[in-house]
Write a protein that holds these residues in place. Structure first.
Motif, mmCIF file in Angstrom:
data_model
loop_
_atom_site.group_PDB
_atom_site.id
_atom_site.type_symbol
_atom_site.label_atom_id
_atom_site.label_comp_id
_atom_site.label_asym_id
_atom_site.label_seq_id
_atom_site.Cartn_x
_atom_site.Cartn_y
_atom_site.Cartn_z
ATOM 1 N N GLY A 39 -3.396 75.263 17.970
ATOM 2 C CA GLY A 39 -4.515 74.601 17.322
ATOM 3 C C GLY A 39 -4.787 73.203 17.848
ATOM 4 O O GLY A 39 -4.221 72.757 18.843
ATOM 5 N N GLU A 40 -5.690 72.533 17.144
ATOM 6 C CA GLU A 40 -6.128 71.204 17.577
ATOM 7 C C GLU A 40 -5.005 70.168 17.518
ATOM 8 O O GLU A 40 -4.884 69.330 18.411
ATOM 9 C CB GLU A 40 -7.310 70.745 16.729
ATOM 10 C CG GLU A 40 -8.569 71.556 16.986
ATOM 11 C CD GLU A 40 -9.728 71.134 16.100
ATOM 12 O OE1 GLU A 40 -9.589 70.176 15.317
ATOM 13 O OE2 GLU A 40 -10.779 71.775 16.214
ATOM 14 N N LEU A 43 -2.799 70.693 20.456
ATOM 15 C CA LEU A 43 -3.436 70.172 21.672
ATOM 16 C C LEU A 43 -3.314 68.648 21.735
ATOM 17 O O LEU A 43 -2.982 68.088 22.787
ATOM 18 C CB LEU A 43 -4.907 70.590 21.720
ATOM 19 C CG LEU A 43 -5.724 70.035 22.882
ATOM 20 C CD1 LEU A 43 -5.139 70.476 24.217
ATOM 21 C CD2 LEU A 43 -7.179 70.472 22.760
#
Length: 124
Positions: A39-40, A43
């Protein structure tokens, strides 16, 4: 004094290696931060790992290149002092971030040394 300065730079490089390893071993993200590598958020933490690699390389460079120490000392100061400032302003949360803050607080000692050495008038 040069040996102490090199050791201080290498210590600062060493403390930036574990978070940098997340870029190569995403599974460490859970162990270091308690966050899944997907997910973000994963990242963003992976990008953070790459930036920590840059800081670790800068510190290693500073250990062996006295001419580069002034600008490199600014990079590592922003990394270490910046995190401590953010940690305190966030209310000093418990958990994995507290461990990072403790390590960075310890790192302030060699950081102070390299700053004194890099910015003393005779170092110019």
């Amino acid at each position: 004094m040069e040996v102490i300065t090199r050791l201080a730079w290498l210590f600062l490089a060493a403390i930036h290696v574990p978070p940098a390893l997340v870029a190569v071993f995403p599974g460490l993200m859970g162990r270091l931060y308690g966050v899944a590598p997907a997910g973000e958020i994963g990242l963003m933490l992976s990008h953070r790992a790459v930036l920590f690699l840059a800081v670790a390389v800068a510190c290693a460079w500073g250990a062996f290149d006295p001419d580069a120490r002034r600008p490199l000392s600014l990079v590592v100061t922003i990394s270490v002092a910046g995190f401590l400032w953010l940690f305190v302003t966030a209310g000093a949360p418990r958990g994995a971030l507290r461990t990072i803050a403790i390590v960075d607080a310890i790192a302030m000692v060699p950081l102070a040394w390299i700053l004194l050495q890099a910015w003393r008038p005779s170092a110019a």
